[in-house]
Design an enzyme around this catalytic site. Structure first.
Site, PDB file in Angstrom:
ATOM      1  N   CYS A 380      -9.271  10.106  -4.602  1.00 50.93           N
ATOM      2  CA  CYS A 380      -8.093  10.536  -4.955  1.00 50.93           C
ATOM      3  C   CYS A 380      -7.518  10.412  -6.309  1.00 50.93           C
ATOM      4  CB  CYS A 380      -7.053   9.862  -3.850  1.00 50.93           C
ATOM      5  SG  CYS A 380      -5.508  10.998  -3.651  1.00 50.93           S
ATOM      6  N   HIS A 519      -9.120  10.928   1.202  1.00 47.77           N
ATOM      7  CA  HIS A 519      -9.378   9.494   1.509  1.00 47.77           C
ATOM      8  C   HIS A 519     -10.409   9.261   2.577  1.00 47.77           C
ATOM      9  CE1 HIS A 519      -6.247   7.727  -0.971  1.00 47.77           C
ATOM     10  NE2 HIS A 519      -5.833   8.590  -0.863  1.00 47.77           N
ATOM     11  N   GLU A 521     -12.327   6.840   3.129  1.00 48.37           N
ATOM     12  CA  GLU A 521     -12.192   5.475   3.725  1.00 48.37           C
ATOM     13  C   GLU A 521     -11.538   5.215   5.050  1.00 48.37           C
ATOM     14  OE1 GLU A 521     -10.448   6.499   1.116  1.00 48.37           O
ATOM     15  OE2 GLU A 521      -8.735   5.520   0.767  1.00 48.37           O
TER      16      GLU A 521
HETATM   17  N1  GLN Z   1      -1.024   9.811  -7.658  1.00 50.72           N
HETATM   18  C1  GLN Z   1      -1.922  10.850  -7.379  1.00 50.72           C
HETATM   19  C2  GLN Z   1      -1.071  12.085  -6.450  1.00 50.72           C
HETATM   20  O1  GLN Z   1      -0.345  11.974  -5.961  1.00 50.72           O
HETATM   21  C3  GLN Z   1      -2.921  10.406  -6.490  1.00 50.72           C
HETATM   22  C4  GLN Z   1      -2.278   9.813  -5.155  1.00 50.72           C
HETATM   23  C5  GLN Z   1      -3.482   8.757  -4.390  1.00 50.72           C
HETATM   24  O2  GLN Z   1      -4.580   8.425  -5.173  1.00 50.72           O
HETATM   25  N2  GLN Z   1      -3.505   8.762  -3.281  1.00 50.72           N
HETATM   26  O3  GLN Z   1      -1.725  13.098  -6.564  1.00 50.72           O
END
Ligand code: GLN
EC number: 6.3.4.2
Length: 547
Positions: A380, A519, A521
């Site tokens: 992310c 994600h 994970e």
């Molecule tokens: N802050 C970033 C976004 O909103 C990444 C979010 C995250 O890593 N879950 O896109």
């Protein structure tokens, strides 16, 4: 119709109620039953999405886009049953539903009260999908005696009365402290906790007692006598070296048998524990070790990256190595060269995160991994930082950055390679957002499909070109920069089905450098490690052979 197991806690918090619930779910599955686990949390936030990971640990996201408590992660990891929006609720959500109904006029003429309106709302929630499974396990957050937990305790008491006799049982988790000076295991706090529970009309059927060591027969009998449970329903839960031994340990202590006895299910189907025996064997008998650095912001509280730590463990189990994780504060690299910190690791992982703090350090970590050919997994925000690093240092977009940071600072400092997405497609529906939206529940959330490039590293790793993974973010990599970045060697190897949203990037000429917008994970299990984590640890193991 499901049988219900209500799990409550007493004496102190953090006793591992979630884990005990998850392990019990796994044991019931091992005996051939279907299960669903649910968490009822007394706090007033509508969901944990707006809580700081420092306070509450990670936010676990479900396929259907709910932001939930990290205990749902335990439930999924132990049972493999994908959690849903309807498996997690807080007082905030319950009250907000009740108030919405009140405004709409659903209760016209009535005075709205905790009993019956709030308790009915809780009972309706508990009963959702009760026809689908053999057992529904409902964990109540917090400890008995908390003011805010009372409506939940009252609701489960009523619920068990509404159901036919023998369809609901109560399991209570407590702590038996060991007083070193007198060499004694103390049962008094448990007695008080059960007394508190009984004063609100709930008599536990099973006591699970956490303790450092074994519980002698004398203490067991005392607990049974004073707490009005059967001696074989006093279950010892000793500290374990690995959480993944919990199903076997609870089975040895007779938890699943005690539960089936309480429901008078006889003869009890025999359990098949081979899955958990294999898991325990892999976790306790590794054939090597790899060291992975997690370069992040919330490094003081390991729960903030719970699922990542677990997924790495699963990747290690698949490769029969122990994965030692070290948490490195990204901000250090804003002042110092990452070399001395990172050179001893076989892999680097930059996890998700929010806000600008630490991001320049994460960019440095991505650069170090790219230049030194160390396996890198960016998740992310970790993917967004890898893209910004590539843009700045390889594709010549010197002021590349993310709109998220300019938005916070209130000025424009960066060329927005990562930008705030306002409209996208989910399945067949269009989703829209504005910059002024509420902070809670307005991100791109839940499972989305992605299409992988044939012949890419990720297509090989997944063994397919069609995947779906869970998301939780507001910002996206802008495809405007795709051509420049691909010319520099950073391949966009996973895209949303409409080709608009970059989901995966990878360096072609690097042994293992992958950034994912989602994600992974969240979907890894000890008995079914996620392919990306499995291959990431394999690559790390390879690196350790080279040095
Ligand atoms: N802050 C970033 C976004 O909103 C990444 C979010 C995250 O890593 N879950 O896109």
């Amino acid at each position: 119709m499901a049988r219900f197991i209500f799990i409550t806690g007493g004496v102190v918090s953090s006793l591992g109620k979630g884990l005990a619930s998850a392990a019990l779910g796994a044991l019931l599955q091992a005996r051939g039953f279907s299960v669903r686990l649910r968490k009822l949390d007394p706090y007033l936030n509508v969901d944990p999405g707006t809580m700081s990971p420092f306070e509450h640990g990670e936010v676990f996201v479900t396929d259907d886009g709910a932001e939930t408590d990290l205990d749902l992660g335990h439930y999924e990891r132990f049972t493999g049953v994908a959690a849903r929006k309807t498996d997690s609720v807080s007082s905030g959500r319950i009250y907000s539903n009740v108030l919405e109904k009140e405004r709409r006029g659903d209760y016209l003429g009535k005075t709205i009260q905790v009993i019956p309106h709030v308790t009915n709302e809780i009972k309706d929630f508990i009963a959702i999908g009760e026809d689908e499974v053999d057992f529904m396990l409902c964990e109540i957050g917090g400890t008995v005696g908390d003011i805010e937990g009372l409506p939940f305790f009252e609701a489960i008491r009523q619920f068990s009365q509404d159901k036919p006799r023998g369809q609901c049982i109560f399991m209570h988790l407590t702590l038996l402290p060991f007083i070193r000076a007198s060499g004694e295991l103390k049962t008094k706090p448990t007695q008080h906790s059960v007394k508190e529970l009984r004063s609100i009309g709930i008599a536990p059927d099973i006591l699970v007692c956490r303790s450092e060591g074994p519980i002698p027969q004398k203490e067991r009998e005392k607990l049974a006598l004073f707490c009005n449970v059967r001696p074989d329903s006093v279950i010892a839960a000793q500290d374990l070296k690995s959480i993944y031994e919990a199903p076997l340990a609870y089975h040895r202590e007779g938890l699943d048998q005690a539960v089936l006895d309480a429901f008078q299910i006889s003869p009890a189907p025999r359990p098949d524990l081979t899955r958990w025996e294999d898991v325990a064997d892999r976790i306790y008998n590794p054939e090597g070790e790899v060291k992975v650095a997690i370069v992040g912001k919330y490094t003081q509280l390991e729960d903030a990256y719970k699922s990542i730590a677990e997924a790495l463990t699963h990747g290690g189990m698949a490769n029969r190595v122990k994965v030692s994780v070290e948490w490195v504060d990204a901000e250090i690299f804003e002042r110092e060269d990452p070399g001395p910190y990172l050179e001893n690791f076989q892999a680097i992982l930059v996890p998700g995160g929010f806000g600008e703090r630490g991001t320049e350090g994460k960019i440095k970590a991505a650069q170090y991994a790219r230049e030194h050919k160390i396996p890198y997994l960016g998740i992310c925000l970790g993917m967004q930082m890898a893209v910004i690093e590539a843009a700045r240092n390889v594709a010549g977009v010197k002021s590349a950055g993310s709109e998220e940071f300019d938005h916070e600072a209130g000025k424009k400092r960066f060329e927005p390679v990562v930008y705030h997405l306002k409209e996208w497609v989910q399945g067949n529906a269009k989703v829209s957002r504005s910059a002024q939206d509420d902070k809670g529940g307005t991100m791109r959330l839940g499972a989305y499909d992605a299409v992988l490039t044939e012949g890419s590293h990720v297509a090989r790793i997944y063994g397919t070109t069609a995947i779906d993974e869970r998301h939780r973010h507001r910002y996206e990599v802008d495809i405007k920069y795709r051509e420049a970045l691909e010319a520099a060697g950073l391949c966009f190897s996973g895209m949303s089905p409409d080709g608009r949203l970059p989901e995966i990037v990878e360096w072609q000429d690097h042994p293992w450098f992958i950034g994912v917008q989602f994600h992974p994970e969240l979907k890894s299990k000890p008995f079914d490690p996620h392919p990306l984590f499995k291959d990431f640890v394999r690559a790390a193991k390879e690196t350790s052979r080279l040095v």
